[in-house]
Design a protein around this motif. Structure first.
Motif, short mmCIF file in Angstrom:
data_model
loop_
_atom_site.label_atom_id
_atom_site.label_comp_id
_atom_site.label_asym_id
_atom_site.label_seq_id
_atom_site.Cartn_x
_atom_site.Cartn_y
_atom_site.Cartn_z
N THR A 118 -9.47 37.32 -57.10
CA THR A 118 -9.65 38.75 -56.86
C THR A 118 -9.63 39.04 -55.31
OG1 THR A 118 -12.13 38.04 -56.81
CG2 THR A 118 -11.22 38.34 -58.82
N GLU A 177 -16.64 37.64 -67.26
CA GLU A 177 -17.63 38.21 -68.40
C GLU A 177 -16.72 39.17 -69.19
OE1 GLU A 177 -20.86 41.84 -68.47
OE2 GLU A 177 -21.05 40.35 -66.78
N ARG A 178 -15.71 39.92 -68.85
CA ARG A 178 -15.18 40.60 -69.70
C ARG A 178 -13.93 39.77 -70.49
NH1 ARG A 178 -14.18 46.31 -66.31
NH2 ARG A 178 -16.46 46.48 -65.98
N GLU A 217 -10.36 47.29 -63.26
CA GLU A 217 -11.50 47.56 -63.83
C GLU A 217 -12.67 47.10 -63.34
OE1 GLU A 217 -10.92 46.99 -68.15
OE2 GLU A 217 -9.22 48.08 -68.14
N ALA A 218 -12.73 45.91 -62.93
CA ALA A 218 -14.00 45.30 -62.48
C ALA A 218 -14.20 45.98 -61.10
CB ALA A 218 -13.72 43.82 -62.39
N LEU A 220 -17.40 39.47 -63.01
CA LEU A 220 -17.21 40.53 -63.91
C LEU A 220 -15.90 40.49 -64.71
CD1 LEU A 220 -18.89 43.15 -64.76
CD2 LEU A 220 -17.52 44.49 -62.87
N VAL A 221 -14.83 39.71 -64.00
CA VAL A 221 -13.47 39.49 -64.75
C VAL A 221 -13.82 38.58 -65.83
CG1 VAL A 221 -11.51 38.40 -64.49
CG2 VAL A 221 -12.05 40.35 -62.89
N SER A 231 -15.71 49.04 -61.15
CA SER A 231 -17.27 48.94 -61.55
C SER A 231 -18.05 48.64 -60.40
CB SER A 231 -17.38 47.95 -62.74
OG SER A 231 -16.72 48.36 -63.94
N VAL A 279 -16.83 40.49 -58.04
CA VAL A 279 -15.73 41.01 -58.99
C VAL A 279 -15.29 39.97 -59.99
CG1 VAL A 279 -13.60 41.96 -58.91
CG2 VAL A 279 -14.93 42.85 -57.40
#
Length: 386
Positions: free
Chosen positions: A211, A185-186, A262-263, A182-183, A266, A179
């Motif tokens: 996270t 990356e965003r 959001e992560a 992914l955070v 996903s 997670v």
């Protein structure tokens, strides 16, 4: 301290007992003081040993793994072979700690220092005695995230099952880090778009601790509000200088919390669908609900609406009003919906623990919900039962 005062009362006893209570979902809790017991702090667990010892023989693997797990610092995320190797490479330090822990403070650097210290004493005894050593230290195996593991199984989701270590892998997967990645990356994507706060967060540093608390509680009814609170508390506990002003902090942490949310969605797609389905189903109910876990344990959930009551009374010559909430007979759909997923998951988590105890055939086990411990020489049998 109060803990040591309590421990001194039992230190000379051959055996002490921790009676347990069972809540309505089947979860087990030690009844004595939360200050001292299997579900207590690191120092509390570091003080506990089984009253019965077992000859370790050649089953030293799990004692070494337990030592590396207690040390932490990323070693507990590596393969079993790498953890055993870490202990071998640090044997000299471990022996020195066991010989004089007041002078050799290597153990204080561990993530769980008191449990690590206990494992140092145990390993030193093993090195002195060899295969005849009588071990009494509880060696544990802990679920990665039992809530998400259970929901992954219910959803038959191979991706989330792999991410939460339901299915085998050479080294443990880290769903908190998944997670987190992914955070990040965003955040990079938002930086390229010039989005407010993104640059500062990216360079401030986001890691798995950012996270972890949110992901850990996701399967137990985490809300967007709670998620924002967790991210704010994480940020307030950091030692690095804040890149935000006092007025900016609430909006900045809310922005980061939304990225975390959001992560998570996903990563845990199918489990989220199971949760949504259960909550939608419960909203249509006008009575309490009941289910039985696979072991046959009955669970009944009933959340009713509450009404504010007020009593007018006289106290010492003055008029006073006492307000309190009183349960009604009407079902509260919102409370029922919010609590059904955590209660259902907890009941299955408790069921797994009960079934493990019944299956393993061991007399000496220590359970902390989804963390199971026994002697090093019995860990293989416990692992198969799990």
């Amino acid at each position: 301290s109060r803990l040591f005062s309590l421990v001194e009362k039992f230190v000379d006893d051959d055996c002490i007992y921790f009676p347990h209570s069972c809540d309505f979902r089947g979860r087990i809790y030690p009844i004595p003081s939360p200050l001292f017991g299997p579900q207590g702090s690191d120092i509390s667990r570091g003080l506990l040993q089984f009253s019965r010892s077992k000859e370790i023989g050649q089953e030293t693997k799990w004692l070494n793994i337990h030592c590396a797990n207690s040390w932490g610092k990323g070693e507990d995320k590596k393969s079993f072979a790498q953890r055993i190797q870490w202990v071998a490479e640090n044997t000299h330090q471990i022996r020195r700690v066991a010989q004089d822990p007041k002078s050799n403070l290597f153990w204080t650097e561990a993530d769980d220092p008191w449990q690590f210290l206990a494992s140092c004493f145990e390993l030193a005894g093993l090195h002195r005695t060899g295969s005849k050593f009588q071990t009494s230290l509880p060696c544990g195996m802990d679920a990665t995230n039992s809530g998400i593991q259970i929901l992954s199984l219910l959803a038959r989701d191979p991706e989330c099952a792999a991410a939460s270590n339901v299915t085998p892998s050479p080294t443990p997967r880290d769903i908190y880090m998944d997670v987190c990645s992914l955070v990040v990356e965003r955040l990079r994507n938002d930086v390229s778009k010039g989005k407010t706060y993104s640059y500062h967060w990216l360079h401030y540093g986001i890691d798995r601790t950012t996270t972890k608390r949110s992901v850990m509680t996701f399967a137990y009814g985490l809300t967007k509000y709670s998620n924002r609170q967790f991210i704010l508390e994480w940020f307030e506990n950091q030692h690095a200088p804040s890149p935000f002003t006092k007025n900016e902090t609430p909006k900045a942490t809310a922005y980061l919390a939304d990225l975390v949310w959001e992560a998570m969605l996903s990563v845990v797609v199918a489990p989220s669908g199971v949760m949504d389905w259960m909550q939608e189903l419960i909203r249509s109910q006008d009575t309490g609900i009941e289910w039985r876990t696979p072991i046959g344990f009955p669970v009944f959930q009933e959340q009713t609406k509450r009404e504010l009551r007020q009593i007018k009374t006289h106290f010492m010559g003055n008029m006073s009003y006492v307000a309190f909430n009183e349960d009604t007979n009407d079902i509260c759909p919102r409370s029922m919906s919010n609590s059904v997923v955590p209660n259902f998951v907890h009941s299955l988590d408790a069921c797994a623990m009960m079934m493990t105890v019944n299956t393993c055939g061991l007399k000496d086990v220590m359970m902390i919900h989804d963390c199971f411990s026994t002697h090093s020489s019995s860990c293989e049998a416990l692992g198969k039962a799990v």
